[in-house]
Design a protein around this motif. Structure first.
Motif, PDB file in Angstrom:
ATOM      1  N   PHE A  13      42.389  47.388  48.167  1.00 51.32           N
ATOM      2  CA  PHE A  13      41.829  48.347  47.511  1.00 51.32           C
ATOM      3  C   PHE A  13      42.176  48.394  45.958  1.00 51.32           C
ATOM      4  CE2 PHE A  13      39.086  51.782  45.237  1.00 51.32           C
ATOM      5  CZ  PHE A  13      38.507  51.498  45.357  1.00 51.32           C
ATOM      6  N   VAL A  14      42.050  48.012  44.498  1.00 47.42           N
ATOM      7  CA  VAL A  14      42.230  48.135  42.861  1.00 47.42           C
ATOM      8  C   VAL A  14      41.195  48.375  42.611  1.00 47.42           C
ATOM      9  CG1 VAL A  14      43.066  46.448  41.071  1.00 47.42           C
ATOM     10  CG2 VAL A  14      43.765  45.673  42.987  1.00 47.42           C
ATOM     11  N   LYS A  15      41.383  50.470  42.144  1.00 48.11           N
ATOM     12  CA  LYS A  15      40.420  49.776  42.012  1.00 48.11           C
ATOM     13  C   LYS A  15      39.487  49.867  40.504  1.00 48.11           C
ATOM     14  CE  LYS A  15      39.273  54.948  39.996  1.00 48.11           C
ATOM     15  NZ  LYS A  15      37.855  55.212  40.425  1.00 48.11           N
ATOM     16  N   GLU A  16      40.122  49.335  39.776  1.00 52.87           N
ATOM     17  CA  GLU A  16      39.275  48.739  38.457  1.00 52.87           C
ATOM     18  C   GLU A  16      38.989  47.633  38.765  1.00 52.87           C
ATOM     19  OE1 GLU A  16      42.788  51.448  38.080  1.00 52.87           O
ATOM     20  OE2 GLU A  16      43.024  49.453  39.390  1.00 52.87           O
ATOM     21  N   LEU A  17      39.394  47.219  40.088  1.00 54.12           N
ATOM     22  CA  LEU A  17      38.081  45.603  40.314  1.00 54.12           C
ATOM     23  C   LEU A  17      37.246  45.591  40.838  1.00 54.12           C
ATOM     24  CD1 LEU A  17      40.776  43.104  40.671  1.00 54.12           C
ATOM     25  CD2 LEU A  17      40.452  43.223  38.878  1.00 54.12           C
ATOM     26  N   TYR A  18      36.702  46.943  41.341  1.00 53.46           N
ATOM     27  CA  TYR A  18      35.548  47.129  42.409  1.00 53.46           C
ATOM     28  C   TYR A  18      34.783  48.565  41.469  1.00 53.46           C
ATOM     29  CZ  TYR A  18      33.757  47.365  47.017  1.00 53.46           C
ATOM     30  OH  TYR A  18      32.807  47.466  48.528  1.00 53.46           O
ATOM     31  N   PRO A  19      34.216  47.938  40.544  1.00 51.16           N
ATOM     32  CA  PRO A  19      33.455  48.819  39.376  1.00 51.16           C
ATOM     33  C   PRO A  19      32.499  50.127  40.470  1.00 51.16           C
ATOM     34  CG  PRO A  19      32.321  46.812  38.969  1.00 51.16           C
ATOM     35  CD  PRO A  19      33.703  46.589  40.240  1.00 51.16           C
ATOM     36  N   ARG A  20      31.989  49.146  41.541  1.00 52.51           N
ATOM     37  CA  ARG A  20      30.486  49.866  41.831  1.00 52.51           C
ATOM     38  C   ARG A  20      31.095  51.262  43.451  1.00 52.51           C
ATOM     39  NH1 ARG A  20      30.296  45.646  44.518  1.00 52.51           N
ATOM     40  NH2 ARG A  20      30.026  45.989  46.614  1.00 52.51           N
ATOM     41  N   VAL A  21      32.399  51.502  43.145  1.00 58.81           N
ATOM     42  CA  VAL A  21      32.332  52.026  44.689  1.00 58.81           C
ATOM     43  C   VAL A  21      32.198  53.644  44.482  1.00 58.81           C
ATOM     44  CG1 VAL A  21      35.327  53.053  44.507  1.00 58.81           C
ATOM     45  CG2 VAL A  21      34.187  52.891  46.361  1.00 58.81           C
ATOM     46  N   ARG A  22      31.375  54.247  45.799  1.00 57.33           N
ATOM     47  CA  ARG A  22      30.845  56.133  45.756  1.00 57.33           C
ATOM     48  C   ARG A  22      30.852  56.319  47.100  1.00 57.33           C
ATOM     49  NH1 ARG A  22      26.853  56.430  41.751  1.00 57.33           N
ATOM     50  NH2 ARG A  22      28.128  57.274  40.198  1.00 57.33           N
ATOM     51  N   GLU A  23      31.941  56.527  47.628  1.00 55.64           N
ATOM     52  CA  GLU A  23      31.885  56.744  49.221  1.00 55.64           C
ATOM     53  C   GLU A  23      31.220  57.485  49.862  1.00 55.64           C
ATOM     54  OE1 GLU A  23      35.512  58.338  52.215  1.00 55.64           O
ATOM     55  OE2 GLU A  23      35.690  57.669  50.163  1.00 55.64           O
ATOM     56  N   ASP A  24      30.263  56.334  50.664  1.00 54.41           N
ATOM     57  CA  ASP A  24      29.040  57.441  51.487  1.00 54.41           C
ATOM     58  C   ASP A  24      29.600  57.848  52.833  1.00 54.41           C
ATOM     59  OD1 ASP A  24      26.630  57.332  52.267  1.00 54.41           O
ATOM     60  OD2 ASP A  24      25.732  56.163  51.570  1.00 54.41           O
ATOM     61  N   ASN A  74      42.098  32.032  45.211  1.00 55.50           N
ATOM     62  CA  ASN A  74      43.024  32.612  44.595  1.00 55.50           C
ATOM     63  C   ASN A  74      42.684  32.916  43.021  1.00 55.50           C
ATOM     64  OD1 ASN A  74      45.711  33.923  42.876  1.00 55.50           O
ATOM     65  ND2 ASN A  74      45.975  31.506  42.323  1.00 55.50           N
ATOM     66  N   LEU A  75      41.450  34.424  42.519  1.00 56.34           N
ATOM     67  CA  LEU A  75      40.597  34.032  41.752  1.00 56.34           C
ATOM     68  C   LEU A  75      41.205  35.352  41.217  1.00 56.34           C
ATOM     69  CD1 LEU A  75      36.995  35.718  43.627  1.00 56.34           C
ATOM     70  CD2 LEU A  75      37.945  32.869  42.805  1.00 56.34           C
ATOM     71  N   THR A  76      40.584  35.196  39.862  1.00 58.00           N
ATOM     72  CA  THR A  76      41.475  36.067  38.667  1.00 58.00           C
ATOM     73  C   THR A  76      40.818  37.582  38.403  1.00 58.00           C
ATOM     74  OG1 THR A  76      39.690  35.589  36.616  1.00 58.00           O
ATOM     75  CG2 THR A  76      41.399  34.048  37.129  1.00 58.00           C
ATOM     76  N   ASP A  77      41.298  38.433  37.198  1.00 55.55           N
ATOM     77  CA  ASP A  77      40.656  39.783  37.914  1.00 55.55           C
ATOM     78  C   ASP A  77      39.211  39.613  37.571  1.00 55.55           C
ATOM     79  OD1 ASP A  77      43.443  40.770  38.684  1.00 55.55           O
ATOM     80  OD2 ASP A  77      43.558  42.034  37.021  1.00 55.55           O
ATOM     81  N   VAL A  78      39.009  39.049  36.259  1.00 54.47           N
ATOM     82  CA  VAL A  78      37.661  39.310  36.087  1.00 54.47           C
ATOM     83  C   VAL A  78      36.435  37.933  36.677  1.00 54.47           C
ATOM     84  CG1 VAL A  78      36.268  37.628  34.264  1.00 54.47           C
ATOM     85  CG2 VAL A  78      38.077  38.413  33.596  1.00 54.47           C
ATOM     86  N   GLU A  79      37.402  37.672  37.308  1.00 52.39           N
ATOM     87  CA  GLU A  79      36.422  36.294  38.646  1.00 52.39           C
ATOM     88  C   GLU A  79      36.064  37.786  39.696  1.00 52.39           C
ATOM     89  OE1 GLU A  79      37.765  32.038  38.323  1.00 52.39           O
ATOM     90  OE2 GLU A  79      38.999  32.973  39.390  1.00 52.39           O
ATOM     91  N   ILE A  80      36.692  38.425  40.275  1.00 56.27           N
ATOM     92  CA  ILE A  80      36.718  39.406  41.017  1.00 56.27           C
ATOM     93  C   ILE A  80      35.986  40.051  40.735  1.00 56.27           C
ATOM     94  CG2 ILE A  80      37.592  41.149  42.526  1.00 56.27           C
ATOM     95  CD1 ILE A  80      40.472  39.052  42.486  1.00 56.27           C
ATOM     96  N   LEU A  81      35.840  41.037  39.799  1.00 54.09           N
ATOM     97  CA  LEU A  81      35.492  41.468  39.033  1.00 54.09           C
ATOM     98  C   LEU A  81      33.155  41.518  39.102  1.00 54.09           C
ATOM     99  CD1 LEU A  81      36.555  43.485  36.184  1.00 54.09           C
ATOM    100  CD2 LEU A  81      35.506  44.019  38.058  1.00 54.09           C
TER     101      LEU A  81
END
Length: 84
Positions: A13-24, A74-81
């Motif tokens: 889990f890379v927080k910078e690549l997963y912008p919407r996480v708010r644990e529910d 093998n996606l780039t960081d931008v593609e993962i976002l």
């Protein structure tokens, strides 16, 4: 897109690549109750989480060793976002 089985603890889990996480907690508990019917999570680069944070957490809480995942490759960081 390739489907594979990952060790739950190997999912990264890379927080910078997963912008919407708010644990529910409620969602995680619902997923725990339906654990055998959940779709695969989505990862990139073999293990970087793209989609499925709450499903992954449900597996962790159930102490399950493996989880099904679809690997986008093998996606780039931008593609993962963009995908997340």
């Amino acid at each position: 897109m390739a489907e594979s089985t990952l060790n739950v603890d190997d999912v990264e889990f890379v927080k910078e690549l997963y912008p919407r996480v708010r644990e529910d907690d409620a969602a995680i508990e619902r997923y725990r109750a339906a654990i055998d019917r959940l779709p695969p999570i989505t990862v990139a680069r073999g293990r970087v989480l793209v989609d499925g944070f709450h499903r992954w957490q449900a597996y962790k809480r159930e102490r399950l060793a493996t989880i099904q995942a679809e690997d986008l490759g093998n996606l780039t960081d931008v593609e993962i976002l963009k995908e997340s």
